[in-house]
Scaffold this motif. Structure first.
Motif, short mmCIF file in Angstrom:
data_model
loop_
_atom_site.label_atom_id
_atom_site.label_comp_id
_atom_site.label_asym_id
_atom_site.label_seq_id
_atom_site.Cartn_x
_atom_site.Cartn_y
_atom_site.Cartn_z
N UNK A 161 34.04 54.40 36.17
CA UNK A 161 34.32 53.02 36.60
C UNK A 161 35.40 52.43 35.74
N UNK A 162 36.19 51.59 36.34
CA UNK A 162 37.25 50.91 35.61
C UNK A 162 36.97 49.43 35.62
N UNK A 163 36.87 48.85 34.46
CA UNK A 163 36.57 47.43 34.36
C UNK A 163 37.85 46.64 34.24
N UNK A 164 38.07 45.64 35.12
CA UNK A 164 39.30 44.85 35.05
C UNK A 164 39.46 44.20 33.69
N UNK B 133 44.93 53.60 44.38
CA UNK B 133 44.49 52.31 44.91
C UNK B 133 43.37 51.69 44.07
N UNK B 134 42.51 52.53 43.49
CA UNK B 134 41.46 51.99 42.62
C UNK B 134 42.07 51.32 41.40
N UNK B 135 43.08 51.96 40.79
CA UNK B 135 43.75 51.37 39.63
C UNK B 135 44.56 50.15 40.04
N UNK B 136 45.15 50.18 41.22
CA UNK B 136 45.93 49.03 41.71
C UNK B 136 45.05 47.79 41.83
N UNK B 137 43.84 47.97 42.33
CA UNK B 137 42.92 46.83 42.46
C UNK B 137 42.66 46.21 41.09
N UNK B 138 42.44 47.05 40.08
CA UNK B 138 42.17 46.56 38.73
C UNK B 138 43.37 45.79 38.17
N UNK B 139 44.56 46.37 38.30
CA UNK B 139 45.76 45.74 37.76
C UNK B 139 46.08 44.44 38.49
#
Length: 232
Positions: A212-215, A143-149
């Motif tokens: 952290x993953x930056x969009x 879900x964290x990666x889904x938010x970014x994508x």
């Protein structure tokens, strides 16, 4: 004789009317621009990545019914699984609308944030709290990666249908992350704190932050970057 002539004329008009109607019904309808033309590279890259990500996460949730002993986890996994299944249906419909063939370019890959094949194998063999940990960790990463994508798709996509679905998926992901956090001490949060007490009563605390993953500015770029680090 005159009556017969009138009958022949009437029959001729009836035949002509039938021909006109038939001709009208066989004409090709006038159509507007193809909807496929509305999809850009970001739209299709996002769709093609979200489908396998959603499939893997959904597979993980289906295991909860027989692997966990916590009814709260079972209920949450069921509700999340239902949403993921609905998202898959809409994503595949979008792929059809885009006109892009379903080549499944990420089949068998372990992309960033995607529930890995190894995780699924371990989850099938785990039970109780061990399974709960695999489930919640896998879903949080998904879900964290889904938010970014989804944020990237909304920023750089073009097709309204895709951007609207990205907004829905992003909202579902945010809600799922909140629900996972509310599970409590039985599962770890994104930042894990482990406390170890030594024989001298000293306490050592080790904190492992989640990276952290930056969009990205475009889902196509995010997909290309992810593909560079994927493991077969």
């Amino acid at each position: 004789m005159q009556l017969r002539r009138h009958l022949l004329i009437l029959r001729a008009w009836t035949l002509l009317a039938a021909l006109v109607v038939t001709g009208c019904t066989t004409q090709q309808p006038v159509t507007g621009p193809s909807r496929a033309a509305a999809f850009n590279a970001t739209d299709t890259a996002w769709i093609q990545l979200m489908i396998p990500m959603s499939e893997r996460a959904h597979l993980l949730t289906t295991l909860a019914a027989t692997r966990t002993t916590d009814p709260t986890v079972t209920d949450l996994a069921s509700r999340i699984g239902t949403r993921l299944d609905q998202e898959q249906t809409r994503l595949r419909a979008l792929l059809d609308l885009s006109g892009v063939p379903d080549t499944r370019p990420h089949e068998g890959h372990n992309m960033p944030g995607m529930v890995s094949l190894d995780t699924l194998t371990k989850a099938r063999a785990a039970t109780g709290k061990g399974f709960d940990q695999l489930l919640t960790d896998g879903l949080r990463a998904h879900f964290a990666q889904s938010e970014t994508l989804c944020a990237s798709e909304q920023a750089s996509g073009r097709a309204k249908e895709a951007k609207d679905l990205a907004a829905t998926v992003e909202g579902n992901a945010a809600e799922a992350l909140k629900e996972l956090t509310r599970l409590g001490p039985g599962t770890r949060t994104a930042t894990t704190t482990e406390t170890t007490t030594t024989p001298t009563s000293a306490t050592t605390t080790t904190t492992t932050p989640t990276s952290a993953t930056t969009p990205t500015s475009a889902t196509a770029s995010a997909t290309a970057s992810a593909a560079a680090t994927e493991a077969p």
